[in-house]
Each structure stands twice: as structure tokens, then as C-alpha cells.
Scaffold this motif. Structure first.
Motif, PDB file in Angstrom:
ATOM      1  N   ARG A 105      19.477 -45.482  61.230  1.00 17.31           N
ATOM      2  CA  ARG A 105      19.478 -46.471  62.304  1.00 17.31           C
ATOM      3  C   ARG A 105      18.053 -46.984  62.505  1.00 17.31           C
ATOM      4  O   ARG A 105      17.099 -46.196  62.614  1.00 17.31           O
ATOM      5  N   VAL A 106      17.928 -48.308  62.549  1.00 17.63           N
ATOM      6  CA  VAL A 106      16.642 -48.946  62.799  1.00 17.63           C
ATOM      7  C   VAL A 106      16.799 -49.847  64.015  1.00 17.63           C
ATOM      8  O   VAL A 106      17.650 -50.742  64.028  1.00 17.63           O
ATOM      9  N   GLN A 135       9.349 -57.368  61.139  1.00 16.87           N
ATOM     10  CA  GLN A 135      10.564 -57.744  60.407  1.00 16.87           C
ATOM     11  C   GLN A 135      10.670 -56.969  59.106  1.00 16.87           C
ATOM     12  O   GLN A 135      11.711 -56.371  58.791  1.00 16.87           O
ATOM     13  N   ALA A 164      16.088 -60.407  62.746  1.00 22.86           N
ATOM     14  CA  ALA A 164      16.239 -58.977  62.479  1.00 22.86           C
ATOM     15  C   ALA A 164      17.709 -58.583  62.409  1.00 22.86           C
ATOM     16  O   ALA A 164      18.126 -57.799  61.537  1.00 22.86           O
ATOM     17  N   GLY A 190      15.092 -52.606  66.483  1.00 25.24           N
ATOM     18  CA  GLY A 190      14.020 -53.587  66.551  1.00 25.24           C
ATOM     19  C   GLY A 190      13.896 -54.127  67.961  1.00 25.24           C
ATOM     20  O   GLY A 190      14.890 -54.545  68.565  1.00 25.24           O
ATOM     21  N   SER A 234      11.137 -53.143  59.453  1.00 23.89           N
ATOM     22  CA  SER A 234      12.524 -52.809  59.792  1.00 23.89           C
ATOM     23  C   SER A 234      13.395 -52.785  58.546  1.00 23.89           C
ATOM     24  O   SER A 234      14.187 -51.847  58.332  1.00 23.89           O
ATOM     25  N   ARG A 235      13.257 -53.815  57.721  1.00 25.61           N
ATOM     26  CA  ARG A 235      14.086 -53.891  56.505  1.00 25.61           C
ATOM     27  C   ARG A 235      13.716 -52.792  55.514  1.00 25.61           C
ATOM     28  O   ARG A 235      14.588 -52.202  54.863  1.00 25.61           O
ATOM     29  N   LEU A 267       8.733 -57.739  66.456  1.00 28.59           N
ATOM     30  CA  LEU A 267       9.448 -58.255  65.291  1.00 28.59           C
ATOM     31  C   LEU A 267       8.803 -59.533  64.774  1.00 28.59           C
ATOM     32  O   LEU A 267       9.467 -60.494  64.430  1.00 28.59           O
ATOM     33  N   ARG A 296      15.204 -49.457  56.530  1.00 34.39           N
ATOM     34  CA  ARG A 296      16.620 -49.384  56.150  1.00 34.39           C
ATOM     35  C   ARG A 296      16.759 -49.163  54.646  1.00 34.39           C
ATOM     36  O   ARG A 296      17.560 -48.335  54.193  1.00 34.39           O
ATOM     37  N   ILE A 299      19.514 -54.868  61.531  1.00 33.94           N
ATOM     38  CA  ILE A 299      18.707 -54.129  62.504  1.00 33.94           C
ATOM     39  C   ILE A 299      19.412 -54.165  63.864  1.00 33.94           C
ATOM     40  O   ILE A 299      19.941 -55.200  64.270  1.00 33.94           O
ATOM     41  N   GLU A 300      19.423 -53.032  64.559  1.00 34.09           N
ATOM     42  CA  GLU A 300      19.977 -52.974  65.908  1.00 34.09           C
ATOM     43  C   GLU A 300      18.895 -53.465  66.874  1.00 34.09           C
ATOM     44  O   GLU A 300      17.886 -52.789  67.070  1.00 34.09           O
ATOM     45  N   THR A 301      19.084 -54.636  67.431  1.00 34.53           N
ATOM     46  CA  THR A 301      18.027 -55.262  68.209  1.00 34.53           C
ATOM     47  C   THR A 301      18.166 -54.981  69.704  1.00 34.53           C
ATOM     48  O   THR A 301      19.278 -54.870  70.231  1.00 34.53           O
TER      49      THR A 301
END
Length: 299
Positions: free
Chosen positions: A111-112, A98, A125, A114, A101-102, A93, A105, A130-132
Motif C-alpha cells: 500500500r502506498v 509522484q 497519483a 500519497g 510513489s510509483r 506529490l 509500488r 496510489i491511495e491518495t
């Protein structure tokens, strides 16, 4: 090559001496040693083609990232071929991770995920939906991500790390050894027999679901890196990678750099420093100090 959208393979500027693709600003002699990538002044080669006009209104810094980060991230998502409602994991990330990921989406991924181990990167994130996953807390990424995706793994994995991955101890030791050698010996050794830190790439191959896609935007430079070809063949993976074809994606990105800022590009740069402080900033970024995610130099 440019006609087909592969500007990073430009036949006009290919570095044929080294058998590599198009010359790049601010890169090594493998890519032409075109000076001025980060300087008060810079060359503008192929000025009839390269420069683009940007609209009045939004802050200049918003368009700054069209030079590298945004097109690289867009290409990473394009190559990942994530369908609407699909799932994608982004390994690393940093700035490109970063934005990838965006963008994933924004382009319809349901679902993303990171993955990183730097708290500030994970926090950034998360601010953008973002699901980190903290790699320190979830060392078995494959098991964790399969549990989150009905036992299959994500439809696509984007490797935004490259050879700077944590891990791969043997490769790290080899690189350290080569770093102790005189330049005349070290350079051909790394060029012809370099071993990259493949931790992120190997994790991506393991994580992605069968029949999925692996998109590699992180840079690898070793000439004889070993890959688990049986696993890749058995899982029927599609793999796409390469230097960003920056100009190819400008028309897609420009409408997103509006007052609405749907990609949140104004929430990317964490540090702004004078150009004279660039060497220290590079050192701090490499060590992940002071919450650095993206540095903007101001000449």
C-alpha cells in the motif's frame, strides 16, 4: 565518495569554501554555481564520468528524468527500506513524490499513500494506483493513516516536500522578514539562523510507525531547525536523507525506461514551454497554477 556510491559528496568537486558537498549544475554558490542547468548550452564537467549513453527507441524525454527526478525518487524509496508487502506514505506529490510513489509500488510495497492538497497532483497519483489523501479533507494525517494501517502508522514515510511545506506560520513569517532585508544581511542570517517550514517533516515523524523509517528527499536549508528529538528517540526511528546520488541509481533505472514504461514516466510532464518562458513557468509552478505537476523546457 563515488566509489562508495555517494556521488553527491564527490571529493573532487566538494565546495569546501562553504563546507558543502559536490558541485551541482544550476545551483547556488553553496553548491559551486556551475552554470547551465537549464540553458541552450551547458557545461559538462567531469565528462569522463558524468554522461551516460541511452538506447535508441524510446522518446528522448523518457530519459530526461534520469538527470534528477527519477534517481531522487529511487533513492527516496531505497532509503525508506520498504519491505515487500509493506506500507509507505509519500508526503508531497510533486514530480519526485509522484515517481517515488510509483517506484515504491513497483518495488513491492503493498500500500502506498500519497498526500497532497493540489487536485491535479492527487488525480495523477490515483491514475497509478496510489491511495491518495487530500490534506484539506484529512488535516489529521496521523490519525487517518493509523486507521488505515492497523493503528500503527506506515512502515515508512517519504518527505518529498521539504521546506516549501504549507503551514509552519512562524517560520514563514521569519523567512518573509529576512526577504525584506538587504542581501548582504539576509544571506548570512538565513545561512546561520534560518528556520525552515518544518510542517511536512514534523508530520512525517508523527505519522511513521514505531521502529519505522523516515526518508527525506525534500530539501531543507536551515542551520538551526528544531526537531522533536524525544519523539524520534522514543519511536526508535531510522532517518536517511541527502542530495540524490544520481549516478548510483542509473543502472537500476535504465531497464525500466523501456517500451513498456512500467513507471509511467510519459505521464509526468504536464507542460512543455519554451526556455524563454521559464521565469513565468517557475512562478506558475510555485503557485500551483494551471494544473502544473512537471514542466519540461524546450530550448
Amino acid at each position: 565518495m563515488c566509489t562508495h556510491g555517494f556521488q553527491s559528496q564527490c571529493e573532487t568537486t566538494q565546495v569546501r569554501e562553504h563546507g558543502t558537498g559536490a558541485a551541482l549544475l544550476g545551483y547556488t554558490k553553496l553548491y559551486g554555481e556551475v552554470a547551465g542547468g537549464q540553458a541552450e548550452l551547458l557545461q559538462v564537467p567531469q565528462a569522463q564520468y558524468g554522461p551516460i549513453k541511452v538506447p535508441e527507441g524510446p522518446a528522448d524525454e523518457r530519459f530526461l528524468f534520469l538527470s534528477d527526478v527519477l534517481p531522487t525518487a529511487w533513492q527516496a524509496v531505497e532509503y525508506a527500506e520498504v519491505a515487500d508487502g509493506g506500507t509507505v506514505a509519500v508526503l508531497g506529490l510533486g514530480p519526485v513524490g509522484q515517481m517515488a510513489s510509483r517506484i515504491a509500488r513497483h518495488r513491492g510495497a503493498e500500500r502506498v499513500f500519497g498526500v497532497d492538497l493540489v487536485p491535479e497532483r492527487l488525480e495523477m497519483a490515483a491514475r497509478h494506483g496510489i491511495e491518495t489523501l487530500d490534506l484539506i479533507e484529512h488535516p489529521d494525517l496521523a490519525t487517518e493513516l493509523r486507521a488505515l494501517t492497523n493503528g500503527r502508522g506506515p512502515d515508512a514515510v517519504i518527505d518529498a516536500v521539504g521546506m516549501e511545506a504549507h503551514g509552519s506560520t512562524g517560520a514563514k513569517a521569519a523567512q518573509a522578514f529576512v526577504g525584506l532585508l538587504p542581501g548582504a544581511i539576509a544571506e548570512p542570517m538565513m545561512r546561520k539562523a534560518g528556520i525552515d517550514r518544518l510542517a511536512a517533516l514534523l508530520a512525517a515523524i508523527d505519522i511513521v510507525r514505531r521502529g519505522g523509517t523516515l526518508s527525506v528527499s525534500g530539501v531543507y536549508g536551515g542551520a538551526i531547525d528544531p526537531l522533536p528529538m524525544f519523539q524520534m528517540f522514543d519511536k526508535q526511528l531510522t532517518v536517511r536523507m541527502g542530495q540524490a546520488n544520481v549516478k548510483r541509481w542509473i543502472d537500476d533505472l535504465m531497464p525500466l525506461l523501456t517500451d513498456a514504461d512500467p513507471l509511467g514516466v510519459e505521464d509526468l510532464a504536464t507542460h512543455r514551454v519554451a526556455l524563454a518562458d521559464a521565469p513565468q513557468a517557475y512562478a506558475d509552478f510555485q503557485k500551483k497554477k494551471d494544473g502544473m505537476v512537471k514542466v519540461v523546457f524546450q530550448p
